[in-house]
Motif scaffolding. Sequence first.
Motif: not given
Length: 192
Positions: A46-51, A125-136
């Motif tokens: 997953f690419s960074g900056g995507v929520q 309800y909505w579960l959410s994540s946001l990564s900074i950096g490209t991560l698996n």
Amino acid sequence: KINKLALADNKVLLPQKIGTSQKWYQSGLRHGAEYPYPYNSSTSTFSGGVQYFIPFTALEDATITGLEIQCTTAQANATVSLGIYASDSNNDVADPLFTSAPISCNATGAKNASCNVQIKKGRVYWLSSLSIGTLNFHRNATDSLFPIKGSASANSMATIGYYTTGNTNMTQSAPTSKADITSPAPRVLFVT
């Protein structure tokens, strides 16, 4: 006279609970948006900056005490933030009930955020994540989640949630410029 689908309780649509505990959410166990249905275990990058925002319907009243995501690659200076969002009157994603501070992903493994969120049976309800950096991360996709709305055409993929791009922090209000998720999204779990 039969009252067709005017159900007073959603339990007729779900598998029956088994065992001595008559609770869907047992203390200390992790539950994803696909629960109580099977999860097809795999990972994606997953690419960074995507929520990401993935909905689930509460099976019973409960207190969520933590959120968790499984990071399968490490990256220096990379982080992930986790959150749970409420729904508006149309069951669309609304304001956050909890968002975590960024959690370091410089090592693989479970990334946890403690919280105290009350959920009510039958509400979305909505579960959410946001990564900074490209991560698996372990991921949810159309093979483990039910669609949340119809497809645009016969050959288009089902929509399983929403995402926003260009983020540096988790949104603190309902997202207004969101796009459909028709591909994998990070699998966020909740603990009761």
